[in-house]
Motif scaffolding. Structure first.
Motif, PDB file in Angstrom:
ATOM      1  N   ILE A 184       0.835  -1.205   0.000  1.00  0.00           N
ATOM      2  CA  ILE A 184       0.000   0.000   0.000  1.00  0.00           C
ATOM      3  C   ILE A 184       0.868   1.253   0.000  1.00  0.00           C
ATOM      4  CG2 ILE A 184      -1.537   1.360   1.489  1.00  0.00           C
ATOM      5  CD1 ILE A 184      -3.095  -1.154   2.029  1.00  0.00           C
ATOM      6  N   VAL A 185       1.930   1.249   0.782  1.00  0.00           N
ATOM      7  CA  VAL A 185       2.845   2.400   0.821  1.00  0.00           C
ATOM      8  C   VAL A 185       3.473   2.622  -0.555  1.00  0.00           C
ATOM      9  CG1 VAL A 185       4.995   3.304   1.826  1.00  0.00           C
ATOM     10  CG2 VAL A 185       3.309   2.202   3.291  1.00  0.00           C
ATOM     11  N   LYS A 186       3.744   1.544  -1.288  1.00  0.00           N
ATOM     12  CA  LYS A 186       4.328   1.651  -2.636  1.00  0.00           C
ATOM     13  C   LYS A 186       3.395   2.356  -3.615  1.00  0.00           C
ATOM     14  CE  LYS A 186       6.462  -1.825  -4.566  1.00  0.00           C
ATOM     15  NZ  LYS A 186       6.761  -3.208  -5.015  1.00  0.00           N
ATOM     16  N   LEU A 187       2.091   2.331  -3.344  1.00  0.00           N
ATOM     17  CA  LEU A 187       1.113   2.979  -4.231  1.00  0.00           C
ATOM     18  C   LEU A 187       0.995   4.475  -3.977  1.00  0.00           C
ATOM     19  CD1 LEU A 187      -1.816   0.374  -4.011  1.00  0.00           C
ATOM     20  CD2 LEU A 187      -0.208   0.674  -5.912  1.00  0.00           C
ATOM     21  N   ASN A 196       8.679   4.743   5.519  1.00  0.00           N
ATOM     22  CA  ASN A 196       9.747   3.788   5.238  1.00  0.00           C
ATOM     23  C   ASN A 196      10.707   3.645   6.419  1.00  0.00           C
ATOM     24  OD1 ASN A 196       8.776   3.283   2.657  1.00  0.00           O
ATOM     25  ND2 ASN A 196       9.947   4.957   1.747  1.00  0.00           N
ATOM     26  N   ILE A 197      11.038   4.790   7.039  1.00  0.00           N
ATOM     27  CA  ILE A 197      11.954   4.752   8.188  1.00  0.00           C
ATOM     28  C   ILE A 197      11.302   4.016   9.358  1.00  0.00           C
ATOM     29  CG2 ILE A 197      13.108   6.166   9.948  1.00  0.00           C
ATOM     30  CD1 ILE A 197      13.514   8.297   7.717  1.00  0.00           C
ATOM     31  N   TYR A 198      10.040   4.365   9.631  1.00  0.00           N
ATOM     32  CA  TYR A 198       9.343   3.699  10.737  1.00  0.00           C
ATOM     33  C   TYR A 198       9.121   2.218  10.429  1.00  0.00           C
ATOM     34  CZ  TYR A 198       5.948   2.596  14.340  1.00  0.00           C
ATOM     35  OH  TYR A 198       5.304   2.010  15.409  1.00  0.00           O
ATOM     36  N   GLY A 199       8.815   1.896   9.152  1.00  0.00           N
ATOM     37  CA  GLY A 199       8.628   0.508   8.754  1.00  0.00           C
ATOM     38  C   GLY A 199       9.894  -0.311   8.947  1.00  0.00           C
ATOM     39  N   LEU A 200      11.037   0.266   8.551  1.00  0.00           N
ATOM     40  CA  LEU A 200      12.330  -0.409   8.739  1.00  0.00           C
ATOM     41  C   LEU A 200      12.637  -0.581  10.225  1.00  0.00           C
ATOM     42  CD1 LEU A 200      14.832  -1.514   7.224  1.00  0.00           C
ATOM     43  CD2 LEU A 200      15.824   0.771   7.403  1.00  0.00           C
TER      44      LEU A 200
END
Length: 321
Positions: A184-187, A196-200
């Motif tokens: 979803i973030v890629k869209l 992205n930072i929080y996801g990592l």
């Protein structure tokens, strides 16, 4: 694609991984429904057995009860949705339902790893510090640990969800059978650096946070096994084997799910990709009750007693009639 003209907020997502299977959908629907019923029955049965039997009101079994509740929670976040999609000709999901599913599945994964980490520490105390076990793992501490691991997982996933809800999207096709945060973030058309930072960060925390107590516990347990008596080794093997099998199985399922969303998997057959993408939430809820039900002698014996009692009751009723 349905976009709000002023805010570019999506109304729904399209799930692009579903295959056209024609009338076979009814067969797959029945098999999936049967699988879900089995998962619900075996997990609820073990939860009831642990809660109703006073001899099972011990830390290890209370952590197992939390694990079985989580299996029901994770399964309920996927199977009803999957059953609806199997019978549908158009595989769409509303944005709100999609975000809810992300929250449920990601919470399920975090609780699973955290619960397994706490269980490994519990086994370390039981095997390596048996004389101090009851004072260091009191009922109050067990309840506190279970509450903390659930709250920690929910808060972490709520933050992820809050970051995603405000994104603006340029597309709405997700190459998956269910909603997935990374896809979803890629869209998104918005700046996703924070996501992205929080996801990592959360991915590393989700791996490292449970990993340290697990490695520490098993290093201590192995040391005791090599230096201890035969009885100690047998106790370690009987109680740690289900835990290790569960941990390795779930780690494999999650590892493939992470790899699949980040790498080009077109060379892998579609059916295999579909099976492996659902592995972590289909096999684990079946494996845990079977592994712990067969390996843990107290649970196994309680199940035998209940079955014998039920059979005797049925036989008595038939005789009286």
């Amino acid at each position: 694609m349905t976009l709000n003209s002023t805010s570019s907020t999506l109304a729904y997502f399209i799930l692009g991984a579903y295959l056209h299977i024609g009338n076979l959908r009814y067969l797959y629907f029945m098999l999936t429904a049967l699988l879900y019923i089995v998962i619900v029955l075996v997990n609820i049965s073990l939860i009831v057995i642990i809660c109703m039997n006073r001899s099972l009101h011990e830390p290890m079994y209370m952590f197992l009860c939390s694990l079985f509740v989580n299996e029901l929670y994770g399964g309920s976040g996927l199977f009803p949705f999957l059953l609806t999609q199997i019978l549908s000709d158009i595989h769409t999901v509303s944005a709100s339902l999609c975000f809810l599913q992300i929250f449920v599945l990601y919470t399920y994964v975090n609780v699973q790893f955290s619960n397994l980490a706490v269980m490994s520490y519990d086994r370390y105390l039981a095997i390596c510090c048996p004389l101090q076990y009851k004072t260091r793992m009191t009922p109050k501490k067990v309840c506190l640990l279970i509450i903390v691991l659930w709250l920690y997982s929910c808060v972490k996933c709520l933050i992820t969800l809050s970051l995603n809800i405000h994104l603006k999207f340029c597309g709405n096709i997700i190459d998956s059978l269910h909603c997935h945060n990374y896809l979803i973030v890629k869209l998104s058309c918005s700046d996703t650096r924070v996501n992205n930072i929080y996801g990592l960060f959360t991915t590393n925390i989700s791996i490292l946070f449970p990993l340290f107590p697990i490695i520490f516990s098993y290093m201590k347990i192995l040391h005791i096994c090599f230096s201890g008596s035969k009885q100690t080794r047998q106790k370690a093997v009987s109680t740690c084997t289900p835990h290790l099998v569960s941990l390795l199985n779930f780690s494999f399922g999650c590892f493939f799910e992470i790899i699949q969303t980040r790498l080009d998997m077109n060379s892998v057959p579609s059916v295999l990709r579909i099976v492996l993408s659902l592995y972590f939430v289909i096999i684990q809820p079946l494996l845990n009750p079977i592994m712990y039900g067969l390996q843990m002698s107290k649970i196994r014996n309680t199940c035998k007693i209940l079955c014998c009692y039920k059979m005797l009751t049925i036989h008595r009723d038939l005789t009286l009639t």
